[in-house]
Write an enzyme that holds these catalytic residues in place. Structure first.
Site, PDB file in Angstrom:
ATOM      1  N   GLU A  72      58.257  57.128  19.992  1.00 12.89           N
ATOM      2  CA  GLU A  72      59.234  56.607  20.942  1.00 12.89           C
ATOM      3  C   GLU A  72      59.035  55.118  21.191  1.00 12.89           C
ATOM      4  O   GLU A  72      59.993  54.385  21.421  1.00 12.89           O
ATOM      5  CB  GLU A  72      59.093  57.371  22.269  1.00 12.89           C
ATOM      6  CG  GLU A  72      59.991  56.858  23.369  1.00 12.89           C
ATOM      7  CD  GLU A  72      59.793  57.612  24.676  1.00 12.89           C
ATOM      8  OE1 GLU A  72      60.537  57.303  25.616  1.00 12.89           O
ATOM      9  OE2 GLU A  72      58.914  58.478  24.748  1.00 12.89           O
ATOM     10  N   ASP A 109      56.395  62.255  20.822  1.00 11.33           N
ATOM     11  CA  ASP A 109      56.661  61.790  22.182  1.00 11.33           C
ATOM     12  C   ASP A 109      55.326  61.828  22.911  1.00 11.33           C
ATOM     13  O   ASP A 109      54.828  62.896  23.272  1.00 11.33           O
ATOM     14  CB  ASP A 109      57.688  62.673  22.889  1.00 11.33           C
ATOM     15  CG  ASP A 109      58.184  62.038  24.187  1.00 11.33           C
ATOM     16  OD1 ASP A 109      57.519  61.106  24.680  1.00 11.33           O
ATOM     17  OD2 ASP A 109      59.226  62.456  24.702  1.00 11.33           O
ATOM     18  N   ASP A 137      51.350  55.345  26.816  1.00 11.69           N
ATOM     19  CA  ASP A 137      52.212  55.981  25.818  1.00 11.69           C
ATOM     20  C   ASP A 137      51.890  55.486  24.407  1.00 11.69           C
ATOM     21  O   ASP A 137      51.734  56.277  23.470  1.00 11.69           O
ATOM     22  CB  ASP A 137      53.684  55.656  26.103  1.00 11.69           C
ATOM     23  CG  ASP A 137      54.333  56.633  27.074  1.00 11.69           C
ATOM     24  OD1 ASP A 137      53.996  57.818  27.018  1.00 11.69           O
ATOM     25  OD2 ASP A 137      55.175  56.199  27.868  1.00 11.69           O
ATOM     26  N   ILE A 149      54.051  60.855  25.907  1.00 11.19           N
ATOM     27  CA  ILE A 149      54.047  61.463  27.238  1.00 11.19           C
ATOM     28  C   ILE A 149      55.508  61.659  27.645  1.00 11.19           C
ATOM     29  O   ILE A 149      56.168  60.728  28.091  1.00 11.19           O
ATOM     30  CB  ILE A 149      53.333  60.593  28.303  1.00 11.19           C
ATOM     31  CG1 ILE A 149      51.898  60.265  27.892  1.00 11.19           C
ATOM     32  CG2 ILE A 149      53.326  61.327  29.653  1.00 11.19           C
ATOM     33  CD1 ILE A 149      51.161  59.361  28.870  1.00 11.19           C
ATOM     34  N   ASP A 150      56.003  62.867  27.451  1.00 14.53           N
ATOM     35  CA  ASP A 150      57.358  63.176  27.886  1.00 14.53           C
ATOM     36  C   ASP A 150      57.339  63.382  29.398  1.00 14.53           C
ATOM     37  O   ASP A 150      56.359  63.875  29.946  1.00 14.53           O
ATOM     38  CB  ASP A 150      57.855  64.447  27.183  1.00 14.53           C
ATOM     39  CG  ASP A 150      59.334  64.699  27.410  1.00 14.53           C
ATOM     40  OD1 ASP A 150      60.126  63.794  27.113  1.00 14.53           O
ATOM     41  OD2 ASP A 150      59.676  65.787  27.889  1.00 14.53           O
ATOM     42  N   THR A 161      57.605  60.805  31.683  1.00 11.68           N
ATOM     43  CA  THR A 161      56.686  59.764  32.144  1.00 11.68           C
ATOM     44  C   THR A 161      56.777  59.562  33.652  1.00 11.68           C
ATOM     45  O   THR A 161      55.759  59.321  34.311  1.00 11.68           O
ATOM     46  CB  THR A 161      56.971  58.427  31.422  1.00 11.68           C
ATOM     47  OG1 THR A 161      57.013  58.654  30.018  1.00 11.68           O
ATOM     48  CG2 THR A 161      55.895  57.406  31.713  1.00 11.68           C
ATOM     49  N   ASP A 172      62.081  63.870  21.693  1.00  6.32           N
ATOM     50  CA  ASP A 172      62.061  64.851  22.789  1.00  6.32           C
ATOM     51  C   ASP A 172      62.189  66.284  22.282  1.00  6.32           C
ATOM     52  O   ASP A 172      61.596  67.203  22.848  1.00  6.32           O
ATOM     53  CB  ASP A 172      63.231  64.604  23.759  1.00  6.32           C
ATOM     54  CG  ASP A 172      63.154  63.289  24.490  1.00  6.32           C
ATOM     55  OD1 ASP A 172      62.098  62.986  25.059  1.00  6.32           O
ATOM     56  OD2 ASP A 172      64.158  62.553  24.487  1.00  6.32           O
TER      57      ASP A 172
END
Length: 377
Positions: free
Chosen positions: A79, A153, A54, A155-156, A158, A301
């Protein structure tokens, strides 16, 4: 704005490549799926490699955008924290260096000397992707980079990325879980008002290449500012109303599920993983509305997909504020904004969408679900 959009499409594809490499290269994949155990849990960073994936993506985007648009460098938010402690107790700040070799050396210190994994990751970070095409005609927007900020974001969803289930996607239907739910989200907002004005979404794991077997992705983008509303997704066609369809989290409150079950047929009340993916389902028209009654999503997000929905004539509203309003129609006072933290909270919670949210393309569908939920929450 056209130059910024092209850059964000490029860095989102670079991010997607990093996400794919972490799953495809054995030394990285072993770190990715490694369980946190015993006394090392949450201490030794190599045990939480998913967070490094991330952060590497986040810092790569921050580096590349800041290099081309230095006026934005201090307003690129993500994030993740980029400060880690390795197995020797050393504090390491993860950044993208000027050369692949320097980045590999830095990552090796985080990964407790795992030079193989560090080199593979550094190579992906510094490798330019093929050009991502976008029709940017008409994107003459009178805004300068000094007026804009970015939410990332990396890697939304995860958890879906780590689990890695390879679900078969059916055209025209949402699929509730799997690798396809993992998205790279980059949203641009106006610093003065917090309005989302540009969004890029990359879906790294959309389908397998029939020839080589590797994953192929796809991307979406949108710009909404003043009279300019341009989106890579087509506007909905006027036609037969097939009834309301809603996507929720499986953990949504029962009172919400019960209220919506009275509006939707059983096959139109759907569940899926990942906040970004659920909003993407609304963008693509796979669901009319996404509702979340909890304050469990954050600015990173929602910023990118919010911009796409605005370009399509929809939006994302604060559910609590919208329930308190007496007027119907598209009143933008309840729309989410992205420039100010909640000073009553600390840490990441300062940037939470605390009132819950509703994502929609059609204002009439928004009004329908708000009417059904009034007095229930």
């Amino acid at each position: 704005m056209a130059d910024l959009l092209r850059l964000l499409l490029k860095v989102a594809e670079k991010a997607a490549n990093v996400a794919r490499v972490c799953r495809q290269e054995a030394p990285l994949f072993q770190l990715l799926v490694q369980e946190k155990t015993g006394d090392d849990k949450n201490k030794k960073f190599v045990q939480d490699f998913k967070t490094l994936a991330d952060v590497v993506i986040q810092e790569m985007i921050r580096h590349d955008v800041g290099a081309q648009f230095p006026d934005m460098a201090d307003f690129i938010h993500g994030e993740e924290s980029n400060k880690f402690e390795n197995g020797l107790g050393e504090s390491v700040i993860v950044t993208v260096c000027s050369t692949e070799e320097e980045t590999a050396a830095l990552l090796a210190t985080v990964l407790d000397g795992d030079h193989t994994a560090a080199s593979l990751l550094a190579k992906a970070i510094h490798q330019d992707p093929a050009t991502v095409e976008a029709n940017t005609d008409g994107l003459t927007v009178s805004l300068s980079p000094s007026e804009l900020g970015i939410w990332i974001d990396p890697i939304d969803a995860t958890s879906q990325y780590i689990q890695g289930r390879e679900e078969e996607l059916e055209e025209g239907r949402l699929s509730p879980s799997g690798l396809h739910c993992a998205l790279v989200l980059i949203g641009v907002y106006l610093r003065s008002t917090g309005e989302p004005i540009m969004g890029v979404i990359n879906q790294p794991f959309h389908h397998k290449d029939p020839a080589g077997g590797g994953w192929k992705g796809r991307h979406f983008w949108g710009v909404s500012w003043g009279s300019i509303n341009v989106c890579s997704v087509s506007q909905p066609k006027d036609g037969e109303d097939r009834g309301l369809s809603v996507v929720l989290s499986s953990s949504e409150k029962q009172v919400v599920k019960d209220a919506l079950a009275l509006l939707c047929s059983s096959d139109k009340l759907m569940y899926a993983s990942g906040a970004g993916y659920k909003i993407l389902c609304v963008i693509e028209g796979l669901a009319d509305v996404y509702i979340l009654s909890e304050g469990s999503t954050f600015k990173w997000d929602s910023c990118a997909p919010h911009a796409l929905l605005r370009a399509l004539g929809g939006g994302v509203v604060d559910l609590t504020k919208r329930l308190q309003m007496t007027s119907e129609g598209q009143d933008h006072t309840a729309e989410l904004t992205y420039h100010e933290p909640d000073t009553e909270c600390k840490g990441a919670d300062r940037w939470a969408n605390r009132g819950g949210l509703v994502a929609y393309r059609d204002c009439s569908k928004l009004n329908t679900v708000i009417a059904a939920l009034k007095g229930k929450l």
